[in-house]
Enzyme design. Structure first.
Site, short mmCIF file in Angstrom:
data_model
loop_
_atom_site.label_atom_id
_atom_site.label_comp_id
_atom_site.label_asym_id
_atom_site.label_seq_id
_atom_site.Cartn_x
_atom_site.Cartn_y
_atom_site.Cartn_z
CD GLU A 131 -2.78 -1.10 2.51
OE1 GLU A 131 -2.68 -0.13 3.30
OE2 GLU A 131 -3.57 -2.04 2.65
CB SER A 136 9.83 -1.93 4.16
OG SER A 136 10.51 -1.62 2.97
CD1 TRP A 162 4.37 -0.15 -4.12
CD2 TRP A 162 4.87 0.61 -6.16
NE1 TRP A 162 4.97 1.07 -3.97
CE2 TRP A 162 5.28 1.57 -5.21
CE3 TRP A 162 5.07 0.89 -7.52
CZ2 TRP A 162 5.88 2.76 -5.56
CZ3 TRP A 162 5.67 2.08 -7.87
CH2 TRP A 162 6.07 2.99 -6.89
CB THR A 164 3.00 -7.63 -10.66
OG1 THR A 164 4.16 -7.01 -10.10
CG2 THR A 164 3.34 -8.27 -12.00
CD GLN A 303 46.12 -8.48 -14.99
OE1 GLN A 303 46.39 -7.50 -14.29
NE2 GLN A 303 46.90 -9.53 -15.10
CB ILE A 362 32.52 -4.78 -20.70
CG1 ILE A 362 33.28 -5.04 -19.40
CG2 ILE A 362 33.06 -5.66 -21.83
CD1 ILE A 362 33.12 -6.42 -18.81
N GLY A 365 30.48 2.90 -25.25
CA GLY A 365 29.36 3.71 -25.77
C GLY A 365 28.20 2.85 -26.22
CD GLU A 388 8.61 -12.13 -2.68
OE1 GLU A 388 7.73 -11.59 -3.38
OE2 GLU A 388 8.39 -13.13 -1.96
C1 LIG Z 1 7.76 -3.00 -10.27
C2 LIG Z 1 7.22 -3.38 -8.93
C3 LIG Z 1 6.37 -4.49 -8.83
C4 LIG Z 1 5.83 -4.82 -7.59
N1 LIG Z 1 4.93 -5.86 -7.51
C5 LIG Z 1 4.24 -6.04 -6.35
C6 LIG Z 1 3.14 -6.95 -6.31
O1 LIG Z 1 2.82 -7.62 -7.29
N2 LIG Z 1 2.42 -7.03 -5.16
C7 LIG Z 1 2.74 -6.30 -4.05
O2 LIG Z 1 2.05 -6.44 -3.04
N3 LIG Z 1 3.79 -5.45 -4.05
C8 LIG Z 1 4.54 -5.29 -5.19
N4 LIG Z 1 5.59 -4.40 -5.21
C9 LIG Z 1 5.88 -3.61 -4.02
C10 LIG Z 1 7.25 -3.88 -3.40
O3 LIG Z 1 7.25 -5.11 -2.74
C11 LIG Z 1 7.58 -2.69 -2.50
O4 LIG Z 1 7.91 -1.61 -3.36
C12 LIG Z 1 8.71 -2.97 -1.55
O5 LIG Z 1 8.30 -3.87 -0.56
C13 LIG Z 1 9.27 -1.72 -0.87
O6 LIG Z 1 8.25 -0.94 -0.33
P1 LIG Z 1 8.19 0.64 -0.63
O7 LIG Z 1 8.30 0.80 -2.10
O8 LIG Z 1 7.01 1.19 0.02
O9 LIG Z 1 9.51 1.22 -0.01
P2 LIG Z 1 9.72 1.69 1.52
O10 LIG Z 1 9.29 0.61 2.45
O11 LIG Z 1 9.12 3.03 1.71
O12 LIG Z 1 11.30 1.82 1.58
C14 LIG Z 1 12.00 2.95 1.08
C15 LIG Z 1 13.48 2.77 1.42
O13 LIG Z 1 13.64 2.71 2.84
C16 LIG Z 1 14.31 1.53 3.21
N5 LIG Z 1 13.81 1.04 4.50
C17 LIG Z 1 12.52 0.91 4.91
N6 LIG Z 1 12.47 0.40 6.15
C18 LIG Z 1 13.74 0.19 6.53
C19 LIG Z 1 14.36 -0.34 7.71
N7 LIG Z 1 13.62 -0.74 8.76
N8 LIG Z 1 15.71 -0.39 7.77
C20 LIG Z 1 16.47 0.02 6.71
N9 LIG Z 1 15.94 0.52 5.56
C21 LIG Z 1 14.61 0.60 5.49
C22 LIG Z 1 14.00 0.54 2.10
O14 LIG Z 1 14.96 -0.51 2.04
C23 LIG Z 1 14.05 1.45 0.88
O15 LIG Z 1 15.39 1.63 0.48
C24 LIG Z 1 6.18 -4.08 -6.44
C25 LIG Z 1 7.05 -2.99 -6.56
C26 LIG Z 1 7.55 -2.63 -7.78
C27 LIG Z 1 8.44 -1.42 -7.87
#
Ligand SMILES: Cc1cc2nc3c(=O)[nH]c(=O)nc-3n(C[C@H](O)[C@H](O)[C@H](O)COP(=O)(O)OP(=O)(O)OC[C@H]3O[C@@H](n4cnc5c(N)ncnc54)[C@H](O)[C@@H]3O)c2cc1C
Length: 408
Positions: A131, A136, A162, A164, A303, A362, A365, A388
């Site tokens: 949502e 997270s 988000w 899919t 290398q 590698i 351009g 995930e």
């Molecule tokens: C292309 C795409 C497809 C997706 N498909 C699905 C789907 O099919 N179904 C579904 O339910 N979801 C889906 N997602 C959602 C996805 O799982 C979430 O985007 C993801 O879990 C991260 O949540 P957020 O984007 O709200 O980031 P946030 O939780 O807001 O995080 C933002 C940043 O803060 C960091 N952060 C947050 N909490 C902490 C913590 N405690 N400690 C350290 N760092 C932290 C995170 O690592 C990140 O770098 C999809 C997302 C994308 C982009």
């Protein structure tokens, strides 16, 4: 229990070669077009359905492979072809697994076939958990499901993001809060059948990579579904909630020494996708380095280039080993005492991001243009460290598992 092996058996090799052929002949040639169009590649999904790759049967066969290597091998090959198109093909499987894992036999039999449709009329499914304010931090989910006992119906309200295949899916699997007092223990999953009133697609996202895969918001406005759409059924939910309330009364959960098995089992599949993208970019880079000449010799004779290729290949192989180990553990019910599933996803996704960047370097351009596929692979690879569970969340899970503190 199947012994852990690094060698595919004859049947697996046959499946791998078949998938590789499809990835090379059908997916890869279509990749640039669908990346530019940013649309669901329905003709490719249809093609995959015709040959049996887009089907529950195929997915279930790999999912239940006792060696654990079926899913990672399939993911690696399809995502080697192209990540955006492959996600359009396997995205339905992610929703189907939600039903396979939590649904009753009747729910599995009723809904999974409707998720796939058939070769002449393919359908897709979506899994909607995230949502706007709960990414997270899954426990802060707000979408509500309230039981209307008089009608034996659940009423869902909220906004998912988000997702899919969100909004274009025939069947949506939606996670919602049934008891706000219990945090993530108060969540339940629901099937939203095709054509249900109140479910609509919100914004469709324009993305950095995996652009052939449809990602959108899903709005739930007084969505009413029959009681039978609660995955696992009401009795099981009531028992689970009662246990969670009892634990909460006793002062919270006891410290665990193994990570949450469900996520640990699903994360290696994402790791395998990342391995597929990384391997694809590495192969392009290797080929380029041996044919491109500067200063009168192939650039691989330097290398500085050769060592990059050595590191790329080493990381890819290491990532695959972590993925295979975790997949084998999941299928054989081994406890993830060091969060080995999260470990595999963390390492493989970071590897894909790094290796695809090195591939651009590698190719010089050319690597930076859309004439070559590595810039697309680099854009695609960025998703693996986000969905995930982000890399930071994987590290948090691994660290908390090692330290023996609860994972929320
Ligand atoms: C292309 C795409 C497809 C997706 N498909 C699905 C789907 O099919 N179904 C579904 O339910 N979801 C889906 N997602 C959602 C996805 O799982 C979430 O985007 C993801 O879990 C991260 O949540 P957020 O984007 O709200 O980031 P946030 O939780 O807001 O995080 C933002 C940043 O803060 C960091 N952060 C947050 N909490 C902490 C913590 N405690 N400690 C350290 N760092 C932290 C995170 O690592 C990140 O770098 C999809 C997302 C994308 C982009």
């Amino acid at each position: 229990m199947a012994e852990f092996t690094m060698e595919l058996n004859d049947e697996q090799k046959e499946v791998r070669d078949w998938l590789h052929g499809f990835a090379a002949d059908v997916i890869r040639p279509a990749a640039a077009e669908w990346d530019e169009r940013e649309e669901t590649p329905w003709p490719v999904i249809q093609e995959a359905a015709k040959v049996g790759i887009y089907s529950l049967d195929f997915y279930a066969q790999q999912y239940f492979d006792p060696t654990g290597l079926g899913i990672p091998m399939a993911m690696e090959e399809l995502f080697w072809g192209d990540a955006g198109i492959a996600l359009s093909i396997v995205g339905t499987g992610l929703a189907a697994v939600g039903v396979l894992a939590n649904g009753t036999e009747e729910q599995i039999g009723t809904w999974i076939p409707q998720m796939y449709g058939d070769a002449n009329d393919v359908k897709v499914a979506a899994f909607c958990s995230s949502e706007p304010d709960a990414g997270s931090d899954v426990a802060s989910m707000r979408a509500r499901a309230v039981y209307d006992e008089a009608k034996d119906e659940w009423v869902l309200n909220g906004t998912k993001t988000w997702a899919t295949n969100g909004g274009i899916a025939n069947v949506h699997v939606v996670v919602a809060v049934v008891d706000p007092e219990l945090g993530s223990k108060g969540h339940a999953s629901f099937i939203i059948p095709p054509g249900t009133e109140g479910l609509s697609q919100g914004q469709k996202f324009k993305k950095h990579g995996i652009r052939a895969s449809h990602t959108a918001e899903v709005v739930l406005d007084n969505v009413r579904v029959p009681g039978s759409c609660l995955l696992g059924g009401k009795e099981k939910l009531d028992e689970r909630l009662a246990r969670a309330r009892e634990k909460a009364r006793q002062g919270g959960e006891r410290v665990k020494n193994a990570a949450m098995a469900t996520f640990e089992a699903s994360r290696p599949a994402v790791g395998a996708m990342a391995v597929g993208t990384a391997r694809a970019a590495y192969e392009v880079a290797l080929d380029y380095a041996t044919t491109r000449e500067q200063f009168g010799r192939p650039i691989v004779d330097n290398q500085g280039v050769a060592f990059q290729l050595a590191d790329m290949r080493t990381s890819i192989d290491a990532a695959r080993l972590l993925v295979w180990r975790a997949s084998w553990m999941a299928v054989n019910g081994k406890p993830f005492t060091a969060a080995e599933g999260s470990m595999s996803k963390l390492f493989a996704s970071e590897t894909a991001k790094k290796v695809t960047g090195q591939a651009i370097q590698i190719l010089g351009g050319n690597g930076y243009t859309r004439e070559y596929p590595v810039e697309r692979m680099h854009r695609d690879a960025a998703i693996y460290t986000i969905f995930e569970g982000t890399s930071e969340i994987q590290r948090l899970v691994i660290a908390r598992t090692l330290a023996g503190v609860p994972i929320r």
